[in-house]
Design an enzyme around this catalytic site. Structure first.
Site, PDB file in Angstrom:
ATOM      1  N   CYS A 173       1.235  -3.737   3.290  1.00  0.00           N
ATOM      2  CA  CYS A 173       2.385  -4.319   3.979  1.00  0.00           C
ATOM      3  C   CYS A 173       3.632  -4.057   3.128  1.00  0.00           C
ATOM      4  O   CYS A 173       3.633  -4.311   1.923  1.00  0.00           O
ATOM      5  CB  CYS A 173       2.172  -5.820   4.161  1.00  0.00           C
ATOM      6  SG  CYS A 173       3.631  -6.672   4.820  1.00  0.00           S
TER       7      CYS A 173
ATOM      8  N   ASP B 203      -3.344  -3.992   4.592  1.00  0.00           N
ATOM      9  CA  ASP B 203      -3.508  -4.004   6.042  1.00  0.00           C
ATOM     10  C   ASP B 203      -4.655  -3.062   6.368  1.00  0.00           C
ATOM     11  O   ASP B 203      -4.832  -2.032   5.718  1.00  0.00           O
ATOM     12  CB  ASP B 203      -2.233  -3.509   6.740  1.00  0.00           C
ATOM     13  CG  ASP B 203      -1.112  -4.523   6.702  1.00  0.00           C
ATOM     14  OD1 ASP B 203      -1.394  -5.730   6.812  1.00  0.00           O
ATOM     15  OD2 ASP B 203       0.051  -4.114   6.565  1.00  0.00           O
TER      16      ASP B 203
END
Length: 157
Positions: free
Chosen positions: A55, A62
């Site tokens: 992120c 992620d």
């Protein structure tokens, strides 16, 4: 980076060699080799069910399930170089949209396939799954394009 204009050979840089993970997508080299069925209309699918990036706001990981479909032109992407390229995103900060579309655009620009699409099925962030799709245009007439086969996110239910 090897591109079709560099006259692809059957001697890719990574195949059969020790290859460290590139530190960033920009450093990653994608290898292309001549299409063994040049002129035939067919679809190639790569699936990366454990793709990760970071992120750009929180630096937290992620996770996504990527599906890349393409109809080759003069070249095909060498799979080990693609694996290393995708792995280079582990330490790369980017929003889901930027990462997914960027992967598709780089493959398209370098490989110059007849057609390419990418589906990025991102696992929930803040309780919201984000799916990102990009393609070069309509699929060529007569190309069999199966569903990407990724079920919508259902959580625990």
């Amino acid at each position: 980076m090897n591109t079709p204009s560099d006259t692809p050979s059957l001697n890719p840089a990574f195949l059969g060699k020790d290859s460290p993970l590139p530190r960033s997508p920009e450093e990653a080299q994608l290898d292309y080799v001549p299409n063994p069925r040049k002129g035939a209309l067919f679809l190639v699918r790569f699936v990366a069910p454990e793709f990760t990036s970071l992120c750009p706001v929180t630096d937290q990981p992620d996770f996504a399930h990527l599906v890349i479909d393409y109809a080759p032109g003069d070249t095909i992407v060498e799979s080990k170089s693609l694996k290393l390229f995708l792995g280079s995103f582990r330490n790369h900060n980017g929003f889901h949209e930027d990462v997914t579309v960027g992967i598709g655009q780089r493959l398209s620009e370098e490989m110059q396939p007849r057609w390419l699409r990418i589906g990025g099925y991102w696992y929930p962030r803040g309780g919201i799954p984000i799916d990102v799709f990009w393609q070069t245009g309509p699929a060529p007439e007569g190309l069999w394009v199966p569903d990407q086969g990724v079920a919508p996110y259902r959580g625990r239910g």
